[in-house]
Design a protein around this motif. Sequence first.
Motif, short mmCIF file in Angstrom:
data_model
loop_
_atom_site.label_atom_id
_atom_site.label_comp_id
_atom_site.label_asym_id
_atom_site.label_seq_id
_atom_site.Cartn_x
_atom_site.Cartn_y
_atom_site.Cartn_z
N THR B 50 1.01 -1.44 -0.15
CA THR B 50 -0.09 -0.14 -0.04
C THR B 50 0.73 1.32 0.05
O THR B 50 0.12 2.29 -0.72
CB THR B 50 -1.72 -0.05 1.20
OG1 THR B 50 -1.66 -1.07 1.02
CG2 THR B 50 -2.00 1.07 1.75
N ASP B 171 -5.38 -0.82 -4.57
CA ASP B 171 -4.71 -1.60 -3.93
C ASP B 171 -6.18 -2.64 -3.50
O ASP B 171 -7.49 -2.60 -2.95
CB ASP B 171 -5.17 -0.69 -2.72
CG ASP B 171 -4.17 -1.40 -1.78
OD1 ASP B 171 -3.92 -2.48 -1.65
OD2 ASP B 171 -4.02 -0.70 -0.83
N GLU B 172 -5.57 -4.13 -3.49
CA GLU B 172 -6.04 -5.32 -3.03
C GLU B 172 -8.34 -4.70 -3.71
O GLU B 172 -9.27 -5.21 -2.83
CB GLU B 172 -6.88 -5.41 -1.68
CG GLU B 172 -4.53 -5.13 -1.07
CD GLU B 172 -4.94 -6.26 0.49
OE1 GLU B 172 -5.39 -6.99 0.32
OE2 GLU B 172 -3.95 -5.72 1.03
MG LIG Z 1 -2.67 -2.42 2.02
#
Ligand SMILES: [Mg+2]
Lengths: 422, 232
Positions: B50, B171-172
């Motif tokens: 991240t 992000d994910e």
């Molecule tokens: Mg993360």
Amino acid sequence: MIRFLLKGLVRDRHRSLFPILVVSIGVMLTVFAHSWFSGMINDIIDSNAKFDTGHIKIMSRSYAENKDQTPNDLALTGINDLLQQLRDDIPEMAWTPRIKFGGLIDIPDEAGETRSQSPAMGVALDFYGPGGEVERLNIQNALVTGRLPRNPGEILISDELAQRLETKVGDTATLIGSTMYGAMAVHNFTISGTLKFGMKAMDRGAMLVDIHDIRLALDMDDAAGEIVGYMHPIYKDNTIQSIKAEFNSLHTENDDEFAPVMLSLRDQNGLNDYLVYAESISGMLIFVFVGIMSLVLWNTGLIGGIRRYGEIGVRLAIGENKGGVYRSMVLESAAIGFAGSLIGSILGLALAYWIQVKGINLGDMMGNSSLLISNIVRTRITEQTYYIGFIPGLLSTVLGSMLAGIGIYKRQTAQLFKELEV
Amino acid sequence: MDNNHLITTENLTKRFPMGQTELTALNNINLTIRKGEFIGLVGPSGSGKTTLLNILGTLDSPTEGSAVVLGNNTAELSHKNSAKLRNLQIGFIFQTFNLLPVYTVYENVEFPLLLQKLGKSQRHDMVVDALKWVGLADRAKSKPAQLSGGQCQRVAIARAIVKKPALVLADEPTANLDAKNSHHILKTMETLNKELGTTFIFATHDEKVIGYLKRQITLDDGQIANDQVLKG
Ligand SMILES: [Mg+2]
Ligand SMILES: Nc1ncnc2c1ncn2[C@@H]1O[C@H](COP(=O)(O)OP(=O)(O)OP(=O)(O)O)[C@@H](O)[C@H]1O
């Protein structure tokens, strides 16, 4: 973009409806409180004004200098012309003559011998003239027994005095006093009613007489101790001061000691000091009130702003710049503050206006009317009432969100995201 | 400089203050990313994925070293210019979707275009196109709360790609989705990558995602442990 923001604002009740409610309630209370305090001050002025000082009073110069002794030998003469002139020149005010006098009240028995006697002070009113005295003094409601004078020679005396003199409605009462020229005056009256004045000194021994009768009794043809003037519906200091200045400027040249002089309410009975004192007390109360309201609204603004750090993070990521986000937050709070303050002011003013016009009659509730103590509580709207709630309402909302918004600048953008993700 | 280089980092290091000491989240990252890549950042939790995405997306800046993104050295960008760069060139997709709940699907997707001050009819065409890409043209008037998680994430993708950015950072994006939706999302992104040439970089733990990647960069404890091209 503005439309986009407005849409968001309107749809999100947490951002619009609730803050507006909080702001308007706070502003409404402030506005109402202000009108309430103003009303209280006005009330005290009013009861003074009604019976004694008038909103404005005209006397002869030398009478004014000795007015505590009610020196009727110094009374104004040529009253009818002067009254006519006042009523023509300043028709927005009610003008009426009064004579204050002192003497002995003597109650005779059937044989004409003194049965009981007491010193008394009296006020002579133009009961049925255009001055509207009966309504102004609430005399009808202050009657304990009997009725208002209807025929020449009828008077009202305080109920307490009547009991002490062991006399009643219909009895004869003899006034022993002195004429305008210093001769002894003896005049027979008939008691038509008894009154509760609501003030110890008056209840101990006061009477109300029609001014026409007292002129006869005291040989005061076309004369009066004073002329009082009243504004309708409420006292306005600025207007009174300018009327006074203008009237007095007409007579400055005249060095006759019997020339008329005008005194405003503030000039009499230390009312100026009282007004200054009362205004500063109510100013302080309002200040505290406004302060508390500002804190609450500020907090509302802060919470509103902090709650939105998440949304702000997304908007920053999408490419809105910090200044833009900040400005839009402040703008939103300005809109909220404006709407809330406007609604609050309107509601507060409406409520205040209603009570100003209608009044709340405490006398009815307590069944205890008197002449001097006003039993109708009224609010009062002054110029200040219009903005006393609006400005702090708007400012504190905006300030709250400005402070909350500083967080946008202080935090790293990525940090705003962290707060968003949890 | 190679014009195809979308991103280059040199000795990129990020430290966060941790009480008295510092925590090194990224340690000497050297990377080159070209136009049109489809990259997965993998690695255990806390490895710095991240953090790296935030720096590449100009939401954060390096402590040491440099990151040049689309020709801009991120350390030298002002707030204003980095916002402008994000607005014009970079799309974000988040694990938690982060749609604006009071706005409709259409308005959420339209938002980046409003910031670009595009005209109404142009915005309309672009939003409709983007919603078609993600298969949600018929849900334009819905609110996010009325959509499933998968649909929400597709709206978020539409919002990221509506302005046809050079780079999309995710992000994910599939962490909150079931298998079916995850595959759907990845296929959508794959198609966009092929047809528009948009570069995608996403952080992920998700095994299902690996099969779609063209290149996989593995982070471990803030360092690049492995960088391999999977298909070409
Ligand atoms: Mg993360
Ligand atoms: N703002 C911050 N302040 C302090 N430490 C931070 C901050 N952001 C990240 N870190 C630390 O940096 C390291 C890397 O965090 P990062 O969020 O990049 O990991 P990640 O690979 O994304 O993990 P995950 O897979 O769990 O999302 C972690 O040890 C984290 O605690």
